[in-house]
Write a protein that holds these residues in place. Structure first.
Motif, PDB file in Angstrom:
ATOM      1  N   ASN A   1       0.832  -1.201   0.000  1.00 37.08           N
ATOM      2  CA  ASN A   1       0.000   0.000   0.000  1.00 37.08           C
ATOM      3  C   ASN A   1       0.866   1.250   0.000  1.00 37.08           C
ATOM      4  O   ASN A   1       2.059   1.187   0.295  1.00 37.08           O
ATOM      5  CB  ASN A   1      -0.915   0.007   1.226  1.00 37.08           C
ATOM      6  CG  ASN A   1      -1.862  -1.172   1.273  1.00 37.08           C
ATOM      7  OD1 ASN A   1      -2.293  -1.680   0.234  1.00 37.08           O
ATOM      8  ND2 ASN A   1      -2.190  -1.624   2.468  1.00 37.08           N
ATOM      9  N   SER A   2       0.257   2.367  -0.326  1.00 33.58           N
ATOM     10  CA  SER A   2       0.967   3.659  -0.329  1.00 33.58           C
ATOM     11  C   SER A   2       2.279   3.554  -1.102  1.00 33.58           C
ATOM     12  O   SER A   2       3.340   3.992  -0.639  1.00 33.58           O
ATOM     13  CB  SER A   2       1.245   4.120   1.110  1.00 33.58           C
ATOM     14  OG  SER A   2       0.038   4.239   1.834  1.00 33.58           O
ATOM     15  N   LEU A   3       2.193   2.976  -2.280  1.00 34.26           N
ATOM     16  CA  LEU A   3       3.394   2.749  -3.072  1.00 34.26           C
ATOM     17  C   LEU A   3       4.049   4.051  -3.500  1.00 34.26           C
ATOM     18  O   LEU A   3       3.364   5.057  -3.770  1.00 34.26           O
ATOM     19  CB  LEU A   3       3.057   1.896  -4.292  1.00 34.26           C
ATOM     20  CG  LEU A   3       2.895   0.407  -3.978  1.00 34.26           C
ATOM     21  CD1 LEU A   3       2.134  -0.305  -5.084  1.00 34.26           C
ATOM     22  CD2 LEU A   3       4.248  -0.239  -3.763  1.00 34.26           C
ATOM     23  N   LYS A   4       5.371   4.010  -3.575  1.00 33.37           N
ATOM     24  CA  LYS A   4       6.177   5.166  -3.946  1.00 33.37           C
ATOM     25  C   LYS A   4       6.991   4.815  -5.193  1.00 33.37           C
ATOM     26  O   LYS A   4       7.291   3.632  -5.426  1.00 33.37           O
ATOM     27  CB  LYS A   4       7.130   5.530  -2.808  1.00 33.37           C
ATOM     28  CG  LYS A   4       6.451   5.767  -1.469  1.00 33.37           C
ATOM     29  CD  LYS A   4       7.493   5.986  -0.378  1.00 33.37           C
ATOM     30  CE  LYS A   4       6.848   6.202   0.975  1.00 33.37           C
ATOM     31  NZ  LYS A   4       7.852   6.405   2.048  1.00 33.37           N
ATOM     32  N   PRO A   5       7.404   5.809  -5.953  1.00 30.00           N
ATOM     33  CA  PRO A   5       8.242   5.517  -7.123  1.00 30.00           C
ATOM     34  C   PRO A   5       9.503   4.731  -6.767  1.00 30.00           C
ATOM     35  O   PRO A   5       9.954   3.894  -7.564  1.00 30.00           O
ATOM     36  CB  PRO A   5       8.576   6.910  -7.652  1.00 30.00           C
ATOM     37  CG  PRO A   5       7.411   7.748  -7.249  1.00 30.00           C
ATOM     38  CD  PRO A   5       7.006   7.224  -5.899  1.00 30.00           C
ATOM     39  N   GLU A   6      10.042   4.951  -5.590  1.00 33.88           N
ATOM     40  CA  GLU A   6      11.247   4.222  -5.186  1.00 33.88           C
ATOM     41  C   GLU A   6      10.983   2.751  -4.882  1.00 33.88           C
ATOM     42  O   GLU A   6      11.927   1.985  -4.640  1.00 33.88           O
ATOM     43  CB  GLU A   6      11.920   4.898  -3.989  1.00 33.88           C
ATOM     44  CG  GLU A   6      11.009   5.191  -2.826  1.00 33.88           C
ATOM     45  CD  GLU A   6      10.493   6.625  -2.842  1.00 33.88           C
ATOM     46  OE1 GLU A   6      10.098   7.120  -3.925  1.00 33.88           O
ATOM     47  OE2 GLU A   6      10.466   7.244  -1.759  1.00 33.88           O
ATOM     48  N   ASP A   7       9.732   2.341  -4.870  1.00 36.81           N
ATOM     49  CA  ASP A   7       9.404   0.922  -4.728  1.00 36.81           C
ATOM     50  C   ASP A   7       9.513   0.174  -6.062  1.00 36.81           C
ATOM     51  O   ASP A   7       9.382  -1.060  -6.093  1.00 36.81           O
ATOM     52  CB  ASP A   7       7.982   0.749  -4.180  1.00 36.81           C
ATOM     53  CG  ASP A   7       7.826   1.251  -2.759  1.00 36.81           C
ATOM     54  OD1 ASP A   7       6.791   1.896  -2.475  1.00 36.81           O
ATOM     55  OD2 ASP A   7       8.732   1.019  -1.943  1.00 36.81           O
ATOM     56  N   THR A   8       9.730   0.903  -7.133  1.00 38.01           N
ATOM     57  CA  THR A   8       9.852   0.283  -8.450  1.00 38.01           C
ATOM     58  C   THR A   8      11.035  -0.670  -8.485  1.00 38.01           C
ATOM     59  O   THR A   8      12.162  -0.295  -8.156  1.00 38.01           O
ATOM     60  CB  THR A   8      10.021   1.359  -9.537  1.00 38.01           C
ATOM     61  OG1 THR A   8       8.824   2.147  -9.599  1.00 38.01           O
ATOM     62  CG2 THR A   8      10.285   0.730 -10.892  1.00 38.01           C
ATOM     63  N   ALA A   9      10.765  -1.918  -8.861  1.00 36.85           N
ATOM     64  CA  ALA A   9      11.802  -2.948  -8.873  1.00 36.85           C
ATOM     65  C   ALA A   9      11.191  -4.247  -9.384  1.00 36.85           C
ATOM     66  O   ALA A   9       9.971  -4.361  -9.528  1.00 36.85           O
ATOM     67  CB  ALA A   9      12.371  -3.173  -7.472  1.00 36.85           C
ATOM     68  N   VAL A  10      12.051  -5.216  -9.621  1.00 35.44           N
ATOM     69  CA  VAL A  10      11.593  -6.585  -9.815  1.00 35.44           C
ATOM     70  C   VAL A  10      11.531  -7.221  -8.431  1.00 35.44           C
ATOM     71  O   VAL A  10      12.500  -7.170  -7.675  1.00 35.44           O
ATOM     72  CB  VAL A  10      12.534  -7.383 -10.723  1.00 35.44           C
ATOM     73  CG1 VAL A  10      12.065  -8.837 -10.836  1.00 35.44           C
ATOM     74  CG2 VAL A  10      12.618  -6.740 -12.099  1.00 35.44           C
ATOM     75  N   TYR A  11      10.381  -7.793  -8.109  1.00 39.73           N
ATOM     76  CA  TYR A  11      10.169  -8.403  -6.803  1.00 39.73           C
ATOM     77  C   TYR A  11      10.301  -9.916  -6.930  1.00 39.73           C
ATOM     78  O   TYR A  11       9.670 -10.533  -7.793  1.00 39.73           O
ATOM     79  CB  TYR A  11       8.803  -8.018  -6.259  1.00 39.73           C
ATOM     80  CG  TYR A  11       8.780  -6.626  -5.699  1.00 39.73           C
ATOM     81  CD1 TYR A  11       8.865  -5.518  -6.546  1.00 39.73           C
ATOM     82  CD2 TYR A  11       8.698  -6.395  -4.331  1.00 39.73           C
ATOM     83  CE1 TYR A  11       8.868  -4.226  -6.043  1.00 39.73           C
ATOM     84  CE2 TYR A  11       8.688  -5.103  -3.812  1.00 39.73           C
ATOM     85  CZ  TYR A  11       8.780  -4.031  -4.668  1.00 39.73           C
ATOM     86  OH  TYR A  11       8.787  -2.756  -4.157  1.00 39.73           O
ATOM     87  N   TYR A  12      11.119 -10.480  -6.054  1.00 39.88           N
ATOM     88  CA  TYR A  12      11.380 -11.912  -6.051  1.00 39.88           C
ATOM     89  C   TYR A  12      10.892 -12.543  -4.749  1.00 39.88           C
ATOM     90  O   TYR A  12      11.008 -11.954  -3.677  1.00 39.88           O
ATOM     91  CB  TYR A  12      12.874 -12.189  -6.168  1.00 39.88           C
ATOM     92  CG  TYR A  12      13.513 -11.708  -7.439  1.00 39.88           C
ATOM     93  CD1 TYR A  12      14.056 -10.429  -7.526  1.00 39.88           C
ATOM     94  CD2 TYR A  12      13.593 -12.530  -8.561  1.00 39.88           C
ATOM     95  CE1 TYR A  12      14.650  -9.976  -8.690  1.00 39.88           C
ATOM     96  CE2 TYR A  12      14.192 -12.089  -9.726  1.00 39.88           C
ATOM     97  CZ  TYR A  12      14.711 -10.813  -9.783  1.00 39.88           C
ATOM     98  OH  TYR A  12      15.302 -10.372 -10.945  1.00 39.88           O
ATOM     99  N   CYS A  13      10.391 -13.752  -4.884  1.00 38.86           N
ATOM    100  CA  CYS A  13      10.020 -14.545  -3.735  1.00 38.86           C
ATOM    101  C   CYS A  13      11.019 -15.701  -3.620  1.00 38.86           C
ATOM    102  O   CYS A  13      11.498 -16.224  -4.646  1.00 38.86           O
ATOM    103  CB  CYS A  13       8.608 -15.078  -3.925  1.00 38.86           C
ATOM    104  SG  CYS A  13       8.016 -16.095  -2.582  1.00 38.86           S
ATOM    105  N   ALA A  14      11.314 -16.103  -2.385  1.00 36.18           N
ATOM    106  CA  ALA A  14      12.266 -17.186  -2.181  1.00 36.18           C
ATOM    107  C   ALA A  14      11.888 -17.980  -0.937  1.00 36.18           C
ATOM    108  O   ALA A  14      11.197 -17.463  -0.052  1.00 36.18           O
ATOM    109  CB  ALA A  14      13.674 -16.629  -2.039  1.00 36.18           C
TER     110      ALA A  14
END
Length: 123
Positions: free
Chosen positions: A84-97
């Motif tokens: 929630n409340s996403l910011k431009p700096e949250d832009t990325a490839v998100y990985y789960c492990a």
């Protein structure tokens, strides 16, 4: 082995929300913890959140505390990341492990990784 597949990424405006899913299959009985990490272009992979599989204990990076929530569905072998409340700096490839031994924020401890899902937050 454990197979991990992420989904739910996309493009969202700043202030918006996204929910990522991480589906695990294979030797899921060996999962001790699941974690979310992210990597932006030109930057190192960084820890986002983790959850201990048996009791749901969770941990977060300071940068996402209060905005992101990790949860899991043991029966479905799926972890979620509500953002929630996403910011431009949250832009990325998100990985789960997945980690079969410990519950930590260190990427090198995790055994099996998904291919990642792109999250782009526009300003």
């Amino acid at each position: 082995q454990v197979q991990v597949v992420e989904s739910g990424g996309g493009l969202v405006q700043a202030g918006g929300s996204l929910r990522l899913s991480c589906a695990a299959s294979g030797r899921t009985f060996s999962i001790f913890a699941m974690g979310w990490f992210r990597q932006a272009p030109g930057k190192e992979r960084q820890f986002v959140a983790s959850i201990k599989w048996n009791d749901g204990r969770s941990d977060y990076a300071d940068s996402v505390k209060g905005r992101f929530t990790i949860s899991r569905d043991n029966t479905g072998n799926t972890a979620y990341l509500q953002m929630n409340s996403l910011k431009p700096e949250d832009t990325a490839v998100y990985y789960c492990a997945t980690d079969s031994v410990r519950y930590s924020a260190a990427a090198e401890n995790y055994d099996f990784w998904g291919q990642g899902t792109q999250v782009t937050v526009s300003s």
